[in-house]
Design a protein around this motif. Structure first.
Motif, PDB file in Angstrom:
ATOM      1  N   THR A  39     -25.100   4.496  -2.339  1.00  0.00           N
ATOM      2  CA  THR A  39     -26.148   3.943  -3.199  1.00  0.00           C
ATOM      3  C   THR A  39     -27.532   4.374  -2.737  1.00  0.00           C
ATOM      4  OG1 THR A  39     -24.726   2.043  -3.645  1.00  0.00           O
ATOM      5  CG2 THR A  39     -27.049   1.806  -4.179  1.00  0.00           C
ATOM      6  N   ILE A  40     -27.749   4.368  -1.431  1.00  0.00           N
ATOM      7  CA  ILE A  40     -29.050   4.808  -0.904  1.00  0.00           C
ATOM      8  C   ILE A  40     -29.267   6.284  -1.195  1.00  0.00           C
ATOM      9  CG2 ILE A  40     -30.323   5.236   1.239  1.00  0.00           C
ATOM     10  CD1 ILE A  40     -29.303   2.531   2.231  1.00  0.00           C
ATOM     11  N   LEU A  41     -28.225   7.082  -1.066  1.00  0.00           N
ATOM     12  CA  LEU A  41     -28.342   8.507  -1.378  1.00  0.00           C
ATOM     13  C   LEU A  41     -28.693   8.719  -2.846  1.00  0.00           C
ATOM     14  CD1 LEU A  41     -28.060  11.419  -0.350  1.00  0.00           C
ATOM     15  CD2 LEU A  41     -25.655  11.307  -1.004  1.00  0.00           C
ATOM     16  N   ALA A  42     -28.048   7.963  -3.738  1.00  0.00           N
ATOM     17  CA  ALA A  42     -28.363   8.068  -5.166  1.00  0.00           C
ATOM     18  C   ALA A  42     -29.805   7.638  -5.437  1.00  0.00           C
ATOM     19  CB  ALA A  42     -27.386   7.227  -5.984  1.00  0.00           C
ATOM     20  N   GLY A  43     -30.256   6.578  -4.781  1.00  0.00           N
ATOM     21  CA  GLY A  43     -31.634   6.123  -4.946  1.00  0.00           C
ATOM     22  C   GLY A  43     -32.638   7.140  -4.429  1.00  0.00           C
ATOM     23  N   GLN A  44     -32.317   7.773  -3.304  1.00  0.00           N
ATOM     24  CA  GLN A  44     -33.190   8.813  -2.769  1.00  0.00           C
ATOM     25  C   GLN A  44     -33.247  10.012  -3.716  1.00  0.00           C
ATOM     26  OE1 GLN A  44     -31.424   9.443   1.079  1.00  0.00           O
ATOM     27  NE2 GLN A  44     -32.834   8.022   2.096  1.00  0.00           N
ATOM     28  N   ALA A  95     -39.281   4.272  -8.731  1.00  0.00           N
ATOM     29  CA  ALA A  95     -38.148   4.794  -7.952  1.00  0.00           C
ATOM     30  C   ALA A  95     -38.306   4.424  -6.478  1.00  0.00           C
ATOM     31  CB  ALA A  95     -38.042   6.305  -8.117  1.00  0.00           C
ATOM     32  N   ILE A  96     -39.535   4.491  -5.961  1.00  0.00           N
ATOM     33  CA  ILE A  96     -39.788   4.118  -4.567  1.00  0.00           C
ATOM     34  C   ILE A  96     -39.508   2.629  -4.359  1.00  0.00           C
ATOM     35  CG2 ILE A  96     -41.625   3.817  -2.842  1.00  0.00           C
ATOM     36  CD1 ILE A  96     -42.867   6.422  -3.933  1.00  0.00           C
ATOM     37  N   GLN A  97     -40.019   1.790  -5.264  1.00  0.00           N
ATOM     38  CA  GLN A  97     -39.811   0.350  -5.149  1.00  0.00           C
ATOM     39  C   GLN A  97     -38.335  -0.018  -5.319  1.00  0.00           C
ATOM     40  OE1 GLN A  97     -42.478  -1.135  -8.128  1.00  0.00           O
ATOM     41  NE2 GLN A  97     -44.297  -0.977  -6.803  1.00  0.00           N
ATOM     42  N   ASN A  98     -37.670   0.644  -6.258  1.00  0.00           N
ATOM     43  CA  ASN A  98     -36.252   0.377  -6.496  1.00  0.00           C
ATOM     44  C   ASN A  98     -35.421   0.740  -5.266  1.00  0.00           C
ATOM     45  OD1 ASN A  98     -33.953  -0.387  -7.915  1.00  0.00           O
ATOM     46  ND2 ASN A  98     -33.676   1.660  -8.777  1.00  0.00           N
ATOM     47  N   LEU A  99     -35.728   1.875  -4.645  1.00  0.00           N
ATOM     48  CA  LEU A  99     -34.993   2.283  -3.448  1.00  0.00           C
ATOM     49  C   LEU A  99     -35.212   1.278  -2.311  1.00  0.00           C
ATOM     50  CD1 LEU A  99     -33.235   4.331  -1.983  1.00  0.00           C
ATOM     51  CD2 LEU A  99     -35.307   5.592  -1.393  1.00  0.00           C
ATOM     52  N   ALA A 100     -36.436   0.802  -2.153  1.00  0.00           N
ATOM     53  CA  ALA A 100     -36.712  -0.196  -1.103  1.00  0.00           C
ATOM     54  C   ALA A 100     -35.922  -1.483  -1.357  1.00  0.00           C
ATOM     55  CB  ALA A 100     -38.203  -0.484  -1.034  1.00  0.00           C
ATOM     56  N   GLN A 102     -33.139  -1.752  -3.124  1.00  0.00           N
ATOM     57  CA  GLN A 102     -31.721  -1.453  -2.930  1.00  0.00           C
ATOM     58  C   GLN A 102     -31.365  -1.480  -1.447  1.00  0.00           C
ATOM     59  OE1 GLN A 102     -31.144   2.331  -4.902  1.00  0.00           O
ATOM     60  NE2 GLN A 102     -30.180   1.358  -6.662  1.00  0.00           N
ATOM     61  N   LYS A 103     -32.226  -0.885  -0.621  1.00  0.00           N
ATOM     62  CA  LYS A 103     -31.969  -0.893   0.819  1.00  0.00           C
ATOM     63  C   LYS A 103     -31.931  -2.318   1.359  1.00  0.00           C
ATOM     64  CE  LYS A 103     -33.775   3.632   2.137  1.00  0.00           C
ATOM     65  NZ  LYS A 103     -34.832   4.344   2.884  1.00  0.00           N
ATOM     66  N   GLU A 104     -32.879  -3.130   0.938  1.00  0.00           N
ATOM     67  CA  GLU A 104     -32.940  -4.514   1.398  1.00  0.00           C
ATOM     68  C   GLU A 104     -31.690  -5.288   0.967  1.00  0.00           C
ATOM     69  OE1 GLU A 104     -35.853  -8.350   0.697  1.00  0.00           O
ATOM     70  OE2 GLU A 104     -36.725  -6.342   0.601  1.00  0.00           O
TER      71      GLU A 104
END
Length: 179
Positions: A39-44, A95-100, A102-104
């Motif tokens: 999921t993190i890879l997809a978000g990145q 995209a930056i906020q969504n990835l953050a 998702q990581k959290e």
């Protein structure tokens, strides 16, 4: 030394069941780790694609700004390219906020799975301790004085099974006549 061993099929069965649950929870934890990385890879990937879109929109907007000076393109086309640049920048920020987020969220899920595994490990450790206590070990150096239960007898909890005699402290009791 071990003086007696108590066989408890229920306790052994419970230990096997709890170990199986521990294995299942460990597999779920490992699966969550893989899912987290995916999921993190997809978000990145989404974030990096949005960054490329911003660069492309900036380049198009720069060319349009240069072209408008020479009246090569219309003002409407130039405004459209400015809007596309703003849209690309906005998509990149999202995209930056969504990835953050998702990581959290994924870190939280991983910690929850890890706590499940750790809790189940404590349950397994407790049952293993109880199974180990089924081996009765002599606290003293001595001999078996009497056996209160025969082989394969059902015994109640906290009942006397074996009487041990300590050979390091002798006591003699005799009757001596007065004369």
């Amino acid at each position: 030394q071990v003086v007696a061993t108590i066989v408890s099929p229920d306790l052994n069965n419970q230990l096997a069941q709890e170990r199986t649950i521990l294995q299942r929870l460990s597999i779920d934890y490992e699966r969550q780790q893989i899912q987290t990385r995916t999921t993190i890879l997809a978000g990145q990937q989404v974030q990096e694609t949005a960054a490329v879109d911003v660069e492309l929109a900036r380049s198009n907007e720069y060319r349009a700004s240069e072209s408008i000076k020479f009246q090569v393109i219309s003002k409407a086309d130039h405004e459209l390219l400015i809007a596309e640049l703003k849209k690309a920048e906005l998509m990149h920020q999202h995209a930056i906020q969504n990835l953050a987020l998702q990581k959290e969220n994924l870190d939280f899920e991983l910690r929850a799975k890890k706590l499940d595994v750790d809790g189940q490990q404590l349950v397994v450790n407790n049952i293993e301790r109880r199974v180990a206590e089924l081996e009765l070990k002599s606290p003293i150096t001595g001999v078996v004085g009497s056996v209160n239960a025969r082989d394969r007898d059902v015994v109640a909890r906290d009942s006397s099974i074996v009487m041990l005699v300590d050979l390091t402290a002798f006591e003699i009791e005799i009757n001596i006549p007065e004369s």
